[in-house]
Scaffold this motif. Sequence first.
Motif, PDB file in Angstrom:
ATOM      1  N   LEU A  16       0.821  -1.216   0.000  1.00 47.56           N
ATOM      2  CA  LEU A  16       0.000   0.000   0.000  1.00 47.56           C
ATOM      3  C   LEU A  16       0.854   1.264   0.000  1.00 47.56           C
ATOM      4  CD1 LEU A  16      -3.004  -0.895   2.304  1.00 47.56           C
ATOM      5  CD2 LEU A  16      -3.076  -0.289  -0.117  1.00 47.56           C
ATOM      6  N   LEU A  17       1.949   1.245   0.756  1.00 55.78           N
ATOM      7  CA  LEU A  17       2.848   2.408   0.747  1.00 55.78           C
ATOM      8  C   LEU A  17       3.430   2.623  -0.648  1.00 55.78           C
ATOM      9  CD1 LEU A  17       4.695   1.925   4.155  1.00 55.78           C
ATOM     10  CD2 LEU A  17       3.131   3.792   3.556  1.00 55.78           C
ATOM     11  N   ALA A  18       3.840   1.545  -1.304  1.00 58.53           N
ATOM     12  CA  ALA A  18       4.409   1.647  -2.655  1.00 58.53           C
ATOM     13  C   ALA A  18       3.357   2.117  -3.653  1.00 58.53           C
ATOM     14  CB  ALA A  18       4.987   0.306  -3.083  1.00 58.53           C
ATOM     15  N   ALA A  19       2.145   1.585  -3.565  1.00 59.25           N
ATOM     16  CA  ALA A  19       1.072   1.999  -4.475  1.00 59.25           C
ATOM     17  C   ALA A  19       0.745   3.473  -4.287  1.00 59.25           C
ATOM     18  CB  ALA A  19      -0.170   1.133  -4.263  1.00 59.25           C
ATOM     19  N   GLY A  20       0.673   3.917  -3.037  1.00 56.35           N
ATOM     20  CA  GLY A  20       0.397   5.322  -2.765  1.00 56.35           C
ATOM     21  C   GLY A  20       1.494   6.234  -3.275  1.00 56.35           C
ATOM     22  N   ALA A  21       2.738   5.843  -3.082  1.00 60.94           N
ATOM     23  CA  ALA A  21       3.873   6.644  -3.552  1.00 60.94           C
ATOM     24  C   ALA A  21       3.877   6.729  -5.075  1.00 60.94           C
ATOM     25  CB  ALA A  21       5.181   6.063  -3.037  1.00 60.94           C
ATOM     26  N   ALA A  22       3.604   5.608  -5.737  1.00 64.93           N
ATOM     27  CA  ALA A  22       3.571   5.607  -7.203  1.00 64.93           C
ATOM     28  C   ALA A  22       2.435   6.471  -7.726  1.00 64.93           C
ATOM     29  CB  ALA A  22       3.429   4.175  -7.715  1.00 64.93           C
ATOM     30  N   ALA A  23       1.270   6.380  -7.098  1.00 66.87           N
ATOM     31  CA  ALA A  23       0.127   7.184  -7.527  1.00 66.87           C
ATOM     32  C   ALA A  23       0.414   8.675  -7.351  1.00 66.87           C
ATOM     33  CB  ALA A  23      -1.128   6.774  -6.752  1.00 66.87           C
ATOM     34  N   LYS A  24       0.977   9.047  -6.200  1.00 71.88           N
ATOM     35  CA  LYS A  24       1.306  10.456  -5.947  1.00 71.88           C
ATOM     36  C   LYS A  24       2.347  10.968  -6.924  1.00 71.88           C
ATOM     37  CE  LYS A  24       0.969  12.227  -1.396  1.00 71.88           C
ATOM     38  NZ  LYS A  24       1.510  12.322  -0.043  1.00 71.88           N
ATOM     39  N   ALA A 140      -8.197   5.297  -4.609  1.00 74.06           N
ATOM     40  CA  ALA A 140      -8.379   3.903  -4.194  1.00 74.06           C
ATOM     41  C   ALA A 140      -7.448   3.543  -3.041  1.00 74.06           C
ATOM     42  CB  ALA A 140      -8.143   2.966  -5.382  1.00 74.06           C
ATOM     43  N   VAL A 141      -6.211   3.991  -3.103  1.00 71.76           N
ATOM     44  CA  VAL A 141      -5.247   3.672  -2.048  1.00 71.76           C
ATOM     45  C   VAL A 141      -5.632   4.330  -0.727  1.00 71.76           C
ATOM     46  CG1 VAL A 141      -2.840   3.942  -1.290  1.00 71.76           C
ATOM     47  CG2 VAL A 141      -3.331   3.194  -3.630  1.00 71.76           C
ATOM     48  N   ILE A 142      -6.013   5.605  -0.751  1.00 69.91           N
ATOM     49  CA  ILE A 142      -6.374   6.256   0.518  1.00 69.91           C
ATOM     50  C   ILE A 142      -7.630   5.621   1.099  1.00 69.91           C
ATOM     51  CG2 ILE A 142      -7.679   8.206  -0.450  1.00 69.91           C
ATOM     52  CD1 ILE A 142      -5.425   8.206   2.711  1.00 69.91           C
ATOM     53  N   ASN A 143      -8.550   5.204   0.248  1.00 69.49           N
ATOM     54  CA  ASN A 143      -9.733   4.506   0.753  1.00 69.49           C
ATOM     55  C   ASN A 143      -9.345   3.185   1.404  1.00 69.49           C
ATOM     56  OD1 ASN A 143     -12.618   5.642   0.277  1.00 69.49           O
ATOM     57  ND2 ASN A 143     -11.410   6.343  -1.470  1.00 69.49           N
ATOM     58  N   SER A 144      -8.373   2.485   0.852  1.00 66.17           N
ATOM     59  CA  SER A 144      -7.892   1.247   1.475  1.00 66.17           C
ATOM     60  C   SER A 144      -7.287   1.539   2.840  1.00 66.17           C
ATOM     61  CB  SER A 144      -6.858   0.567   0.583  1.00 66.17           C
ATOM     62  OG  SER A 144      -7.460   0.131  -0.607  1.00 66.17           O
ATOM     63  N   TRP A 145      -6.437   2.566   2.903  1.00 67.00           N
ATOM     64  CA  TRP A 145      -5.847   2.943   4.197  1.00 67.00           C
ATOM     65  C   TRP A 145      -6.941   3.333   5.191  1.00 67.00           C
ATOM     66  CZ3 TRP A 145      -1.506   1.447   5.903  1.00 67.00           C
ATOM     67  CH2 TRP A 145      -0.375   1.354   5.100  1.00 67.00           C
ATOM     68  N   ASN A 146      -7.908   4.133   4.749  1.00 63.20           N
ATOM     69  CA  ASN A 146      -8.992   4.550   5.647  1.00 63.20           C
ATOM     70  C   ASN A 146      -9.697   3.337   6.237  1.00 63.20           C
ATOM     71  OD1 ASN A 146     -10.201   7.381   3.633  1.00 63.20           O
ATOM     72  ND2 ASN A 146      -8.469   7.270   5.027  1.00 63.20           N
ATOM     73  N   ARG A 147      -9.997   2.384   5.406  1.00 62.60           N
ATOM     74  CA  ARG A 147     -10.716   1.208   5.875  1.00 62.60           C
ATOM     75  C   ARG A 147      -9.866   0.355   6.821  1.00 62.60           C
ATOM     76  NH1 ARG A 147     -13.118   3.479   2.001  1.00 62.60           N
ATOM     77  NH2 ARG A 147     -15.210   2.988   1.296  1.00 62.60           N
TER      78      ARG A 147
END
Length: 161
Positions: A16-24, A140-147
Amino acid sequence: MTARTTRLDDGVRGALLAAGAAAKKGFGDPGLAELVQIRASQLNHCAFCLDMHLTIARKNGVVREAQLDLLDAWEEAGDVFDARERAALELTEAVTLLTGGSGSGSGSGSGGGFVPDEVYERAARHFDATGLAHLVALIAVINSWNRLMVSRRIPAGSTEW
């Protein structure tokens, strides 16, 4: 409130950290990325993520204070948000609130369970295909983290998660 568990698999966390970093990185607009993450976290009532992303936005000076102050009422905030920011926030709400239909705007009449075409098309006017793909991934990634954080009751400011 006490956390139910602070255990999160290292592989899941890393992915999730990698996906978020790539998206940002691919999105390329750090300020708007923070606004999007904060707005999704508001909708999901994730105190942990709100605390984290508000701190990042303020610390790095990537978002104006007026935007942070009025984000929860962005539709009524006049010219505090430009058309590009509004399109991103509307898409954020539509993606975040999938089961309840679109979060806002004139595209909300299209029903629930999907992102209305009108909302997606408004965003597509402001972002190229790559930017739009990264924006949707970021949401999508922030929603995953939120959940993950809300379901485990991870409190704001926690260092164990």
